[in-house]
Design a protein around this motif. Structure first.
Motif, PDB file in Angstrom:
ATOM      1  N   VAL A 123      22.745  -9.668 -16.460  1.00 50.58           N
ATOM      2  CA  VAL A 123      22.998  -8.367 -17.087  1.00 50.58           C
ATOM      3  C   VAL A 123      23.553  -8.518 -18.496  1.00 50.58           C
ATOM      4  O   VAL A 123      24.093  -7.578 -19.057  1.00 50.58           O
ATOM      5  CB  VAL A 123      23.958  -7.511 -16.221  1.00 50.58           C
ATOM      6  CG1 VAL A 123      23.338  -7.242 -14.860  1.00 50.58           C
ATOM      7  CG2 VAL A 123      25.312  -8.179 -16.088  1.00 50.58           C
ATOM      8  N   TRP A 124      23.413  -9.717 -19.042  1.00 50.16           N
ATOM      9  CA  TRP A 124      23.972  -9.989 -20.372  1.00 50.16           C
ATOM     10  C   TRP A 124      23.203  -9.259 -21.473  1.00 50.16           C
ATOM     11  O   TRP A 124      23.776  -8.623 -22.337  1.00 50.16           O
ATOM     12  CB  TRP A 124      23.970 -11.499 -20.629  1.00 50.16           C
ATOM     13  CG  TRP A 124      24.807 -11.932 -21.790  1.00 50.16           C
ATOM     14  CD1 TRP A 124      24.368 -12.396 -22.987  1.00 50.16           C
ATOM     15  CD2 TRP A 124      26.236 -11.961 -21.866  1.00 50.16           C
ATOM     16  NE1 TRP A 124      25.427 -12.718 -23.799  1.00 50.16           N
ATOM     17  CE2 TRP A 124      26.590 -12.457 -23.135  1.00 50.16           C
ATOM     18  CE3 TRP A 124      27.254 -11.617 -20.976  1.00 50.16           C
ATOM     19  CZ2 TRP A 124      27.909 -12.620 -23.551  1.00 50.16           C
ATOM     20  CZ3 TRP A 124      28.576 -11.774 -21.378  1.00 50.16           C
ATOM     21  CH2 TRP A 124      28.892 -12.268 -22.650  1.00 50.16           C
ATOM     22  N   ASN A 125      21.875  -9.334 -21.397  1.00 51.46           N
ATOM     23  CA  ASN A 125      21.042  -8.754 -22.448  1.00 51.46           C
ATOM     24  C   ASN A 125      20.291  -7.504 -22.028  1.00 51.46           C
ATOM     25  O   ASN A 125      19.696  -6.838 -22.855  1.00 51.46           O
ATOM     26  CB  ASN A 125      20.019  -9.787 -22.930  1.00 51.46           C
ATOM     27  CG  ASN A 125      20.671 -10.894 -23.731  1.00 51.46           C
ATOM     28  OD1 ASN A 125      21.438 -10.638 -24.646  1.00 51.46           O
ATOM     29  ND2 ASN A 125      20.402 -12.133 -23.350  1.00 51.46           N
ATOM     30  N   GLU A 126      20.297  -7.208 -20.751  1.00 49.34           N
ATOM     31  CA  GLU A 126      19.616  -5.987 -20.321  1.00 49.34           C
ATOM     32  C   GLU A 126      20.355  -5.370 -19.151  1.00 49.34           C
ATOM     33  O   GLU A 126      21.074  -6.041 -18.426  1.00 49.34           O
ATOM     34  CB  GLU A 126      18.162  -6.271 -19.946  1.00 49.34           C
ATOM     35  CG  GLU A 126      18.012  -7.375 -18.920  1.00 49.34           C
ATOM     36  CD  GLU A 126      16.561  -7.667 -18.549  1.00 49.34           C
ATOM     37  OE1 GLU A 126      15.698  -6.793 -18.762  1.00 49.34           O
ATOM     38  OE2 GLU A 126      16.293  -8.759 -18.018  1.00 49.34           O
ATOM     39  N   GLU A 127      20.146  -4.103 -19.036  1.00 49.63           N
ATOM     40  CA  GLU A 127      20.726  -3.331 -17.963  1.00 49.63           C
ATOM     41  C   GLU A 127      19.842  -3.508 -16.733  1.00 49.63           C
ATOM     42  O   GLU A 127      18.625  -3.350 -16.841  1.00 49.63           O
ATOM     43  CB  GLU A 127      20.740  -1.877 -18.427  1.00 49.63           C
ATOM     44  CG  GLU A 127      21.678  -0.988 -17.713  1.00 49.63           C
ATOM     45  CD  GLU A 127      21.519   0.453 -18.190  1.00 49.63           C
ATOM     46  OE1 GLU A 127      22.538   1.119 -18.374  1.00 49.63           O
ATOM     47  OE2 GLU A 127      20.368   0.906 -18.368  1.00 49.63           O
ATOM     48  N   LEU A 128      20.429  -3.815 -15.604  1.00 49.96           N
ATOM     49  CA  LEU A 128      19.617  -4.012 -14.404  1.00 49.96           C
ATOM     50  C   LEU A 128      20.198  -3.246 -13.228  1.00 49.96           C
ATOM     51  O   LEU A 128      21.410  -3.114 -13.093  1.00 49.96           O
ATOM     52  CB  LEU A 128      19.542  -5.489 -14.040  1.00 49.96           C
ATOM     53  CG  LEU A 128      18.766  -6.431 -14.978  1.00 49.96           C
ATOM     54  CD1 LEU A 128      18.852  -7.855 -14.452  1.00 49.96           C
ATOM     55  CD2 LEU A 128      17.309  -5.985 -15.102  1.00 49.96           C
ATOM     56  N   ALA A 129      19.322  -2.769 -12.369  1.00 56.28           N
ATOM     57  CA  ALA A 129      19.764  -2.097 -11.150  1.00 56.28           C
ATOM     58  C   ALA A 129      20.276  -3.127 -10.151  1.00 56.28           C
ATOM     59  O   ALA A 129      19.858  -4.289 -10.163  1.00 56.28           O
ATOM     60  CB  ALA A 129      18.614  -1.320 -10.544  1.00 56.28           C
ATOM     61  N   ALA A 130      21.187  -2.706  -9.303  1.00 58.72           N
ATOM     62  CA  ALA A 130      21.767  -3.598  -8.300  1.00 58.72           C
ATOM     63  C   ALA A 130      20.681  -4.313  -7.498  1.00 58.72           C
ATOM     64  O   ALA A 130      20.755  -5.519  -7.269  1.00 58.72           O
ATOM     65  CB  ALA A 130      22.688  -2.813  -7.375  1.00 58.72           C
ATOM     66  N   GLY A 131      19.666  -3.562  -7.123  1.00 58.74           N
ATOM     67  CA  GLY A 131      18.591  -4.135  -6.319  1.00 58.74           C
ATOM     68  C   GLY A 131      17.820  -5.217  -7.056  1.00 58.74           C
ATOM     69  O   GLY A 131      17.437  -6.233  -6.471  1.00 58.74           O
ATOM     70  N   THR A 132      17.623  -5.007  -8.339  1.00 62.70           N
ATOM     71  CA  THR A 132      16.926  -6.005  -9.157  1.00 62.70           C
ATOM     72  C   THR A 132      17.748  -7.286  -9.233  1.00 62.70           C
ATOM     73  O   THR A 132      17.205  -8.387  -9.132  1.00 62.70           O
ATOM     74  CB  THR A 132      16.720  -5.453 -10.586  1.00 62.70           C
ATOM     75  OG1 THR A 132      16.158  -4.140 -10.491  1.00 62.70           O
ATOM     76  CG2 THR A 132      15.806  -6.355 -11.386  1.00 62.70           C
ATOM     77  N   ILE A 133      19.033  -7.107  -9.392  1.00 64.39           N
ATOM     78  CA  ILE A 133      19.921  -8.268  -9.431  1.00 64.39           C
ATOM     79  C   ILE A 133      19.853  -9.022  -8.107  1.00 64.39           C
ATOM     80  O   ILE A 133      19.717 -10.243  -8.076  1.00 64.39           O
ATOM     81  CB  ILE A 133      21.368  -7.824  -9.731  1.00 64.39           C
ATOM     82  CG1 ILE A 133      21.446  -7.196 -11.124  1.00 64.39           C
ATOM     83  CG2 ILE A 133      22.340  -8.992  -9.596  1.00 64.39           C
ATOM     84  CD1 ILE A 133      22.730  -6.431 -11.392  1.00 64.39           C
ATOM     85  N   HIS A 134      19.880  -8.270  -7.038  1.00 68.90           N
ATOM     86  CA  HIS A 134      19.800  -8.911  -5.725  1.00 68.90           C
ATOM     87  C   HIS A 134      18.483  -9.670  -5.548  1.00 68.90           C
ATOM     88  O   HIS A 134      18.477 -10.792  -5.049  1.00 68.90           O
ATOM     89  CB  HIS A 134      19.964  -7.896  -4.599  1.00 68.90           C
ATOM     90  CG  HIS A 134      19.711  -8.505  -3.252  1.00 68.90           C
ATOM     91  ND1 HIS A 134      18.835  -7.985  -2.336  1.00 68.90           N
ATOM     92  CD2 HIS A 134      20.216  -9.632  -2.679  1.00 68.90           C
ATOM     93  CE1 HIS A 134      18.806  -8.746  -1.263  1.00 68.90           C
ATOM     94  NE2 HIS A 134      19.629  -9.762  -1.433  1.00 68.90           N
ATOM     95  N   ARG A 135      17.391  -9.077  -5.986  1.00 75.83           N
ATOM     96  CA  ARG A 135      16.089  -9.746  -5.842  1.00 75.83           C
ATOM     97  C   ARG A 135      16.062 -11.084  -6.576  1.00 75.83           C
ATOM     98  O   ARG A 135      15.332 -11.992  -6.205  1.00 75.83           O
ATOM     99  CB  ARG A 135      14.970  -8.830  -6.353  1.00 75.83           C
ATOM    100  CG  ARG A 135      14.194  -8.173  -5.209  1.00 75.83           C
ATOM    101  CD  ARG A 135      13.313  -7.032  -5.707  1.00 75.83           C
ATOM    102  NE  ARG A 135      13.959  -5.724  -5.504  1.00 75.83           N
ATOM    103  CZ  ARG A 135      14.130  -4.791  -6.438  1.00 75.83           C
ATOM    104  NH1 ARG A 135      13.680  -4.984  -7.666  1.00 75.83           N
ATOM    105  NH2 ARG A 135      14.736  -3.658  -6.147  1.00 75.83           N
TER     106      ARG A 135
END
Lengths: 122, 122
Positions: free
Chosen positions: A21-33
């Motif tokens: 999440v340093w350079n882009e905003e990500l949804a929790a689910g995307t992070i989990h994937r």
DNA sequence: CAAACATTTTAGTTTAAACTAAATTATCAT
DNA sequence: ATGATAATTTAGTTTAAACTAAAATGTTTG
């Protein structure tokens, strides 16, 4: 940069999330994937820790919650982290640490939160 | 600055030791005397961790072992630590953290390693 | 409203960190 | 050698962190 932040940065898992999440905003689910070796719940707890330390921001939109690093909050540490992530050697080290540092129950397999009945109001 | 160092810096106790040996070389016993709430053994173990992370150097002289910070090894983190130690608010925070973070058995009282018989060869 | 989706929360488990107490090692003095 | 001092090491205990599984919460869609 408060002492608490140093504690938060100590965890390889949290640093991994931070990098995402340093350079882009990500949804929790995307992070989990991006880290299928842990459950969604585990990721959610670490995200909470990062937000509570003031290192990450959350924004709700529809069903999603988008997370991103608050880079201003890192000061000189930002540099350290960026250098770490650029460095191939350190990438290997992180992989090794994640392997090592896995806590909690022994490794199993498929890591999504399993649903069951789904009743019960509060 | 390697990832491992971030882990080492996460502990308030190790940061406290680091502060003591930041500007002067100190014997293990002197360091221990500055933190009478833990045993000499505990201090020795943390010193070992700091040395193994490459953040502190040891030098033996007679019966003593003198420790000091390897400030070159800290890079931009040196600044963060120094600012923390200068800041009065952070001093209070450290005290609070040390109180909180005390792990291991419940607090007791007199904290030097107790001698007993002293026989037994290896 | 029910069902599906996205995520968080709770309760309980496993592991490792920080510690203690005692034993050990090492050096120096008598 | 014996004893005193300085420190480290070992073995075992307690606590907290990272995790899992399941349940709960909140939101959108039929």
């Amino acid at each position: 940069m408060m002492p608490a932040a140093l504690e938060v940065l100590a965890s390889p898992r949290r640093r991994e999330i931070l990098r995402l999440v340093w350079n882009e905003e990500l949804a929790a689910g995307t992070i989990h994937r991006a880290m299928p070796d842990v459950t969604f719940g585990a990721v959610s707890l670490q995200l909470r820790a990062l937000v509570e330390a003031g290192l990450v921001e959350a924004r709700a939109e529809q069903r999603h919650r988008f997370y991103r690093a608050r880079r201003e909050a890192f000061g000189p540490v930002a540099e350290i982290l960026e250098r770490m992530w650029d460095d191939k050697l350190w990438k290997l080290k992180l992989a090794a640490e994640l392997e090592e540092t896995r806590r909690g129950p022994k490794p199993r397999r498929n890591r999504t939160t399993k649903k069951r009945s789904g009743k019960r109001g509060r």
